[in-house]
Enzyme design. Sequence first.
Site, PDB file in Angstrom:
ATOM      1  N   ASP A   4       0.807  -1.216   0.000  1.00  0.00           N
ATOM      2  CA  ASP A   4       0.000   0.000   0.000  1.00  0.00           C
ATOM      3  C   ASP A   4       0.843   1.272   0.000  1.00  0.00           C
ATOM      4  O   ASP A   4       2.061   1.223   0.178  1.00  0.00           O
ATOM      5  CB  ASP A   4      -0.970  -0.006   1.200  1.00  0.00           C
ATOM      6  CG  ASP A   4      -0.294  -0.394   2.516  1.00  0.00           C
ATOM      7  OD1 ASP A   4       0.948  -0.451   2.557  1.00  0.00           O
ATOM      8  OD2 ASP A   4      -1.006  -0.637   3.495  1.00  0.00           O
ATOM      9  N   ASN A  61      -7.251  -2.575  14.585  1.00  0.00           N
ATOM     10  CA  ASN A  61      -8.655  -2.886  14.289  1.00  0.00           C
ATOM     11  C   ASN A  61      -8.794  -4.100  13.367  1.00  0.00           C
ATOM     12  O   ASN A  61      -9.855  -4.371  12.829  1.00  0.00           O
ATOM     13  CB  ASN A  61      -9.345  -1.664  13.646  1.00  0.00           C
ATOM     14  CG  ASN A  61      -8.717  -1.270  12.318  1.00  0.00           C
ATOM     15  OD1 ASN A  61      -7.808  -1.940  11.824  1.00  0.00           O
ATOM     16  ND2 ASN A  61      -9.202  -0.185  11.732  1.00  0.00           N
ATOM     17  N   HIS A  74      -7.121  -4.568  10.480  1.00  0.00           N
ATOM     18  CA  HIS A  74      -6.933  -4.350   9.037  1.00  0.00           C
ATOM     19  C   HIS A  74      -5.641  -5.004   8.556  1.00  0.00           C
ATOM     20  O   HIS A  74      -4.699  -5.189   9.321  1.00  0.00           O
ATOM     21  CB  HIS A  74      -7.003  -2.869   8.658  1.00  0.00           C
ATOM     22  CG  HIS A  74      -5.831  -2.016   9.044  1.00  0.00           C
ATOM     23  ND1 HIS A  74      -5.977  -0.766   9.602  1.00  0.00           N
ATOM     24  CD2 HIS A  74      -4.493  -2.193   8.918  1.00  0.00           C
ATOM     25  CE1 HIS A  74      -4.790  -0.227   9.810  1.00  0.00           C
ATOM     26  NE2 HIS A  74      -3.871  -1.075   9.408  1.00  0.00           N
ATOM     27  N   GLU A  79      -9.576  -1.690   5.537  1.00  0.00           N
ATOM     28  CA  GLU A  79     -10.168  -1.385   6.831  1.00  0.00           C
ATOM     29  C   GLU A  79     -11.399  -2.277   7.082  1.00  0.00           C
ATOM     30  O   GLU A  79     -11.912  -2.894   6.153  1.00  0.00           O
ATOM     31  CB  GLU A  79     -10.590   0.095   6.855  1.00  0.00           C
ATOM     32  CG  GLU A  79      -9.432   1.075   6.710  1.00  0.00           C
ATOM     33  CD  GLU A  79      -8.613   1.237   8.001  1.00  0.00           C
ATOM     34  OE1 GLU A  79      -8.627   0.326   8.858  1.00  0.00           O
ATOM     35  OE2 GLU A  79      -7.963   2.289   8.133  1.00  0.00           O
TER      36      GLU A  79
HETATM   37  C1  GLP Z   1      -0.468   0.463   8.532  1.00  0.00           C
HETATM   38  C2  GLP Z   1      -0.118  -0.421   7.318  1.00  0.00           C
HETATM   39  C3  GLP Z   1      -0.326  -1.885   7.621  1.00  0.00           C
HETATM   40  C4  GLP Z   1       0.325  -2.244   8.941  1.00  0.00           C
HETATM   41  C5  GLP Z   1      -0.293  -1.425  10.056  1.00  0.00           C
HETATM   42  C6  GLP Z   1       0.263  -1.756  11.430  1.00  0.00           C
HETATM   43  O1  GLP Z   1      -1.789   0.746   8.635  1.00  0.00           O
HETATM   44  N1  GLP Z   1      -0.865  -0.061   6.167  1.00  0.00           N
HETATM   45  O2  GLP Z   1       0.222  -2.651   6.560  1.00  0.00           O
HETATM   46  O3  GLP Z   1       0.157  -3.614   9.191  1.00  0.00           O
HETATM   47  O4  GLP Z   1      -0.027  -0.069   9.766  1.00  0.00           O
HETATM   48  O5  GLP Z   1       1.410  -1.011  11.690  1.00  0.00           O
HETATM   49  P1  GLP Z   1       2.456  -1.323  12.825  1.00  0.00           P
HETATM   50  O6  GLP Z   1       3.253  -2.486  12.349  1.00  0.00           O
HETATM   51  O7  GLP Z   1       3.300  -0.088  12.925  1.00  0.00           O
HETATM   52  O8  GLP Z   1       1.686  -1.620  14.056  1.00  0.00           O
END
Ligand code: GLP
Length: 255
Positions: free
Chosen positions: A67, A136, A138, A143
Amino acid sequence: MEVIVKKDYTEISKLAAKKIADVIKSKSKPVIGLATGSTPLGTYKELVNLHKDEGLDWSKVITFNLDEYVGIDPSHDQSYYYFMRENLFKSVNIKKENIHVPNGIAKDISAFCKWYEDEIIKNGGIDVQLLGIGGNGHIAFNEPGSSLGSRTRVKTLDEQTRKDNARFFKSMDEVPKYAVTMGIGTIMDARELILLANKETKADAIAKTVEGPVTAMVPATIVQMHPKATIIIDKPAAGKLSREYPEEPRIFNIK
Ligand code: GLP
């Protein structure tokens, strides 16, 4: 789906890196799906070490990132392209033309999304896709409520996700409202999935993902339907699971 509970973050990162390195070594043209966020940072560090210490060769590797924020230029220090360059690409011998990160500033984003899907197929599909998980539930930027069959497209970010990511921006106003993300269907087409989580803040999402019903309201639950998925987590992230899970992968020595 295999669930592995490791004692700490270093162990998670080592196992994830080993699994990705095994794919890179076993294929003539490995196609690796990559993720951003703080969770995979340790995995990228291990992969860089494997390149430097053991000569893990990235010259044939093709990557597709999950993404990117809409409206953020690749040179912006919060773009996911920048993140990947700083944490992995600049330290291994990957070819620039083999790197794919969604383009958040494409003039025609719908056309770009179609191109991205076509490009994955043209390269033979993703061999292994690395995933983090949002608080959440995702995956990528799919989402809660995202269609379980969705393809690469623009998604509106949840307010909670924007708040979670606000720490990286100067103010809440600067946090993007939209992202281009691989769809859940796109992710499920990968031949293998590795989902990582650490810390207690992910315990709820992990309990739902591993032991809850499959639902679009917790997009990561779809991983239960994948034929080859491994969930690698630390003890705090496993804190709300009701069953016991092993610390080592299952090894079958079938000759
Ligand atoms: C973002 C990314 C996800 C990732 C999430 C969790 O939203 N788009 O791919 O899994 O963050 O991030 P973190 O690893 O910093 O908790």
